[in-house]
Design an enzyme around this catalytic site. Structure first.
Site, PDB file in Angstrom:
ATOM      1  N   GLU A 154       0.842  -1.196   0.000  1.00 56.16           N
ATOM      2  CA  GLU A 154       0.000   0.000   0.000  1.00 56.16           C
ATOM      3  C   GLU A 154       0.878   1.247   0.000  1.00 56.16           C
ATOM      4  O   GLU A 154       1.847   1.330   0.744  1.00 56.16           O
ATOM      5  CB  GLU A 154      -0.902  -0.022   1.245  1.00 56.16           C
ATOM      6  CG  GLU A 154      -1.841   1.144   1.340  1.00 56.16           C
ATOM      7  CD  GLU A 154      -2.623   1.346   0.053  1.00 56.16           C
ATOM      8  OE1 GLU A 154      -3.321   0.417  -0.373  1.00 56.16           O
ATOM      9  OE2 GLU A 154      -2.533   2.440  -0.532  1.00 56.16           O
ATOM     10  N   PHE A 155       0.503   2.212  -0.828  1.00 53.81           N
ATOM     11  CA  PHE A 155       1.306   3.439  -0.935  1.00 53.81           C
ATOM     12  C   PHE A 155       0.567   4.675  -0.426  1.00 53.81           C
ATOM     13  O   PHE A 155       1.022   5.794  -0.632  1.00 53.81           O
ATOM     14  CB  PHE A 155       1.736   3.665  -2.389  1.00 53.81           C
ATOM     15  CG  PHE A 155       2.581   2.539  -2.931  1.00 53.81           C
ATOM     16  CD1 PHE A 155       3.916   2.434  -2.576  1.00 53.81           C
ATOM     17  CD2 PHE A 155       2.038   1.578  -3.753  1.00 53.81           C
ATOM     18  CE1 PHE A 155       4.707   1.390  -3.046  1.00 53.81           C
ATOM     19  CE2 PHE A 155       2.811   0.532  -4.228  1.00 53.81           C
ATOM     20  CZ  PHE A 155       4.150   0.432  -3.871  1.00 53.81           C
ATOM     21  N   LYS A 157      -0.859   7.780   1.723  1.00 50.96           N
ATOM     22  CA  LYS A 157      -0.256   8.676   2.712  1.00 50.96           C
ATOM     23  C   LYS A 157      -1.307   9.009   3.757  1.00 50.96           C
ATOM     24  O   LYS A 157      -2.435   9.358   3.398  1.00 50.96           O
ATOM     25  CB  LYS A 157       0.185  10.001   2.072  1.00 50.96           C
ATOM     26  CG  LYS A 157       1.208   9.876   0.991  1.00 50.96           C
ATOM     27  CD  LYS A 157       1.622  11.250   0.473  1.00 50.96           C
ATOM     28  CE  LYS A 157       0.534  11.980  -0.308  1.00 50.96           C
ATOM     29  NZ  LYS A 157       0.156  11.364  -1.585  1.00 50.96           N
ATOM     30  N   GLY A 263       9.293  11.375  10.376  1.00 47.49           N
ATOM     31  CA  GLY A 263       8.809  10.458  11.409  1.00 47.49           C
ATOM     32  C   GLY A 263       7.705   9.609  10.830  1.00 47.49           C
ATOM     33  O   GLY A 263       7.702   9.314   9.633  1.00 47.49           O
ATOM     34  N   CYS A 266       5.959   4.769   8.983  1.00 47.92           N
ATOM     35  CA  CYS A 266       6.521   4.039   7.838  1.00 47.92           C
ATOM     36  C   CYS A 266       8.003   4.291   7.595  1.00 47.92           C
ATOM     37  O   CYS A 266       8.806   3.360   7.683  1.00 47.92           O
ATOM     38  CB  CYS A 266       5.720   4.371   6.587  1.00 47.92           C
ATOM     39  SG  CYS A 266       4.058   3.670   6.665  1.00 47.92           S
TER      40      CYS A 266
HETATM   41  N1  LIG Z   1       0.000   3.978   8.066  1.00 47.80           N
HETATM   42  C1  LIG Z   1       0.413   4.192   6.835  1.00 47.80           C
HETATM   43  O1  LIG Z   1       0.446   5.330   6.354  1.00 47.80           O
HETATM   44  C2  LIG Z   1       0.841   3.044   5.962  1.00 47.80           C
HETATM   45  C3  LIG Z   1       0.993   3.256   4.583  1.00 47.80           C
HETATM   46  C4  LIG Z   1       1.386   2.186   3.796  1.00 47.80           C
HETATM   47  C5  LIG Z   1       1.649   0.953   4.373  1.00 47.80           C
HETATM   48  N2  LIG Z   1       1.516   0.785   5.709  1.00 47.80           N
HETATM   49  C6  LIG Z   1       1.765  -0.546   6.271  1.00 47.80           C
HETATM   50  O2  LIG Z   1       0.509  -1.169   6.508  1.00 47.80           O
HETATM   51  C7  LIG Z   1       0.559  -1.987   7.670  1.00 47.80           C
HETATM   52  C8  LIG Z   1      -0.501  -1.535   8.660  1.00 47.80           C
HETATM   53  O3  LIG Z   1      -0.180  -0.235   9.097  1.00 47.80           O
HETATM   54  P1  LIG Z   1      -1.213   0.667   9.910  1.00 47.80           P
HETATM   55  O4  LIG Z   1      -0.602   2.006  10.044  1.00 47.80           O
HETATM   56  O5  LIG Z   1      -2.557   0.515   9.313  1.00 47.80           O
HETATM   57  O6  LIG Z   1      -1.181  -0.099  11.326  1.00 47.80           O
HETATM   58  P2  LIG Z   1      -2.149   0.125  12.564  1.00 47.80           P
HETATM   59  O7  LIG Z   1      -1.333  -0.174  13.755  1.00 47.80           O
HETATM   60  O8  LIG Z   1      -2.872   1.422  12.444  1.00 47.80           O
HETATM   61  O9  LIG Z   1      -3.261  -1.030  12.388  1.00 47.80           O
HETATM   62  C9  LIG Z   1      -2.987  -2.389  12.499  1.00 47.80           C
HETATM   63  C10 LIG Z   1      -4.250  -3.071  13.059  1.00 47.80           C
HETATM   64  O10 LIG Z   1      -4.082  -4.481  12.981  1.00 47.80           O
HETATM   65  C11 LIG Z   1      -4.714  -5.062  14.120  1.00 47.80           C
HETATM   66  N3  LIG Z   1      -4.237  -6.434  14.267  1.00 47.80           N
HETATM   67  C12 LIG Z   1      -3.052  -6.879  14.723  1.00 47.80           C
HETATM   68  N4  LIG Z   1      -2.996  -8.232  14.671  1.00 47.80           N
HETATM   69  C13 LIG Z   1      -4.168  -8.643  14.151  1.00 47.80           C
HETATM   70  C14 LIG Z   1      -4.716  -9.912  13.818  1.00 47.80           C
HETATM   71  N5  LIG Z   1      -4.018 -11.051  13.982  1.00 47.80           N
HETATM   72  N6  LIG Z   1      -5.962  -9.973  13.324  1.00 47.80           N
HETATM   73  C15 LIG Z   1      -6.678  -8.849  13.122  1.00 47.80           C
HETATM   74  N7  LIG Z   1      -6.208  -7.624  13.399  1.00 47.80           N
HETATM   75  C16 LIG Z   1      -4.975  -7.510  13.899  1.00 47.80           C
HETATM   76  C17 LIG Z   1      -4.362  -4.104  15.228  1.00 47.80           C
HETATM   77  O11 LIG Z   1      -5.210  -4.263  16.343  1.00 47.80           O
HETATM   78  C18 LIG Z   1      -4.518  -2.759  14.526  1.00 47.80           C
HETATM   79  O12 LIG Z   1      -5.832  -2.257  14.654  1.00 47.80           O
HETATM   80  C19 LIG Z   1       1.996  -1.867   8.187  1.00 47.80           C
HETATM   81  O13 LIG Z   1       2.760  -2.915   7.655  1.00 47.80           O
HETATM   82  C20 LIG Z   1       2.460  -0.551   7.611  1.00 47.80           C
HETATM   83  O14 LIG Z   1       3.848  -0.500   7.441  1.00 47.80           O
HETATM   84  C21 LIG Z   1       1.101   1.798   6.521  1.00 47.80           C
END
Ligand SMILES: NC(=O)c1ccc[n+]([C@@H]2O[C@H](COP(=O)([O-])OP(=O)(O)OC[C@H]3O[C@@H](n4cnc5c(N)ncnc54)[C@H](O)[C@@H]3O)[C@@H](O)[C@H]2O)c1
Length: 440
Positions: A154-155, A157, A263, A266
């Site tokens: 996922e890309f 922001k 910060g 990611c």
């Molecule tokens: N936040 C961003 O901007 C962004 C952008 C691109 C990619 N990513 C990637 O996407 C992934 C998720 O990031 P995020 O920021 O959404 O994380 P986040 O911490 O906001 O959300 C993760 C969710 O997963 C849940 N979870 C954990 N284990 C679980 C399981 N076994 N079953 C069901 N739910 C479970 C947690 O309770 C949490 O609600 C990461 O790998 C991150 O690097 C994030």
């Protein structure tokens, strides 16, 4: 289509809501019962522009549901998106425990053909681990059900997540299964009607594309931060330099803004994880990225260095107004926010701080706990009262054109440390304000 999204955080919730918006029937699963209860009651656990309305609209239409019930969620979707967190382990590598737990949950409960889509940011080779975890569970159940594992990084922001998801620059699909690739095309068809943006690769390349993208963006920022520090010493203005180099189409203007460090959830963790994957899995030292990371660590301290140069190393009895807590505007995400490094330094040196952020105060209270030296203001101007200086860490729009006369009036002395280069130095200095920015 019937879609399950495992993990309902920034990525999972946005993915689920957007896929429901185009007509799919989406079930979002999360292990966090409080989060799921909030979502079921129409609340939203994060700040993301436009998300609340979209979630409400699709939940009301019956296309978007939330659950903690793993068997039901696995039973629902032909497509199972994994969008759980991959936080840094102690050694900097990506912690895959949540991704593999999600995979095991699928293997334990699936009863028919599934396409498992890894949307979390995961190191090269994780697709194989997900495949193996599912295979292991199926074997334990004595079953042989077909499934495919696809990488679809996922890309988006934070702060513009819906726009990014609905109008993606590219959609990367790493797949070695033709049927699964076709299904991915079908899922994304509604959001790329204008022209095809799907880039199909093998699984490992897709996994690396995500890290390479974030690493490149982080590199541009650290590069500019180093040049900003140099410009200061040489008497050049980094803003002019930025415009001068950005005008070269081979370079472009994006991600060239110097500041007080990157910060978020990611860049810091992905840069660390790529360095770690390279050294552990391939015996390769990524020298450029190591420098990017250490330059960023130093840059997070740039404002406190300027402050101690101005006021001395002990800040006992000094009080500062802080504008911005979130790691960037339009989000309440505080993960690895430069404000945390600054607050660490200021509070350790004995200062007191009144901080203001339009949406991240609640999250800051949660992350920082109660600190005697730290208070929060309801408005930017309220934070200014009696402070020795104003320090700006996040470039929220509402800070861009402030009432400078009021700032002068409320501060003990007219002094701004600007970690995001929001103002024209000549203009601000012309108002009789001492202005310390980055690289100017
Ligand atoms: N936040 C961003 O901007 C962004 C952008 C691109 C990619 N990513 C990637 O996407 C992934 C998720 O990031 P995020 O920021 O959404 O994380 P986040 O911490 O906001 O959300 C993760 C969710 O997963 C849940 N979870 C954990 N284990 C679980 C399981 N076994 N079953 C069901 N739910 C479970 C947690 O309770 C949490 O609600 C990461 O790998 C991150 O690097 C994030």
């Amino acid at each position: 289509m019937k879609i399950t999204v495992i993990g309902s955080g920034y990525v999972g919730l946005v993915t689920g809501a957007c896929l429901a918006e185009v007509g799919n029937h989406v079930v979002c699963l999360d292990v966090d019962a409080a989060k799921v209860a909030l979502l079921q009651s129409g609340g939203i656990p994060i700040y993301e522009p436009g998300l609340e309305d979209m979630v409400k609209r699709n939940a009301a239409a019956g296309r978007l549901q939330f659950t903690t019930d793993v068997p039901a969620a696995v039973g629902h979707g032909t497509i199972q998106f994994i969008a759980v967190g991959t936080p840094p382990d102690e050694d900097g590598s990506a912690d895959l425990q949540y991704v593999l737990a999600a995979a095991r949950g699928i293997g334990r409960h699936m009863t028919d053909n599934k396409v498992v889509v890894d949307k979390s940011t995961v190191p090269v080779g994780t697709g194989d681990k997900v495949k193996a975890a599912i295979a292991h569970e199926l074997r334990a159940r004595g079953l042989d059900i077909p499934y495919a594992v696809v990488s679809n990084p996922e890309f988006l922001k934070e702060g513009a997540a819906i726009e990014d998801f609905m109008r993606p620059g590219r959609i990367v699909v790493g797949s070695d299964n033709e049927q699964a690739t076709l299904l991915m095309r079908a899922i994304y068809a509604p959001i790329q009607r204008n022209h095809d943006r799907l880039i199909v690769t093998d699984v490992r390349s897709a996994e690396l594309i995500k890290y390479a993208s974030n690493a490149m963006l982080a590199t541009r920022i650290s590069f500019m931060n180093e040049l900003a520090n140099l410009a200061e010493k040489l008497g050049a203005d980094i803003e002019m330099v930025r415009q001068g180099i950005g005008a070269d189409p081979r370079i472009g203007y994006h991600f060239l803004y110097p500041g007080c460090g990157y910060g978020g959830s990611c860049f810091p963790k992905d840069v660390k994880a790529l360095i770690k994957t390279a050294s552990d899995k391939a015996g390769v030292e990524l020298q450029v990225l190591k420098a990017v990371e250490s330059a960023n660590e130093a840059q997070k301290r740039v404002l406190s260095r300027k402050i101690s140069r101005r006021f001395g190393t002990s800040l006992a009895g000094r009080h500062f107004a802080l504008w911005g807590l979130a790691f960037k505007p339009n989000t309440d995400d505080m993960r690895e926010a430069p404000s945390l490094a600054l607050l660490d330094d200021l509070l350790a040196a004995g200062a007191t701080v009144t901080a203001y952020d339009p949406v991240a105060t609640h999250e800051a209270r949660r992350v920082l706990g109660n600190r005697e030296q730290l208070r929060y203001a309801e408005t930017p101007n309220e934070a200014l009262h009696g402070a020795d200086a104003l320090v700006i860490v996040t470039e929220w729009k509402e800070f861009r054109s402030p009432d400078f006369e009021l700032i002068k009036e409320r501060l003990k002395q007219p002094l701004i440390f600007d970690g995001r280069n929001l103002y024209d130095p000549a203009f601000v200095r012309g108002l009789g304000i001492e202005y310390q920015a980055i690289g100017r």
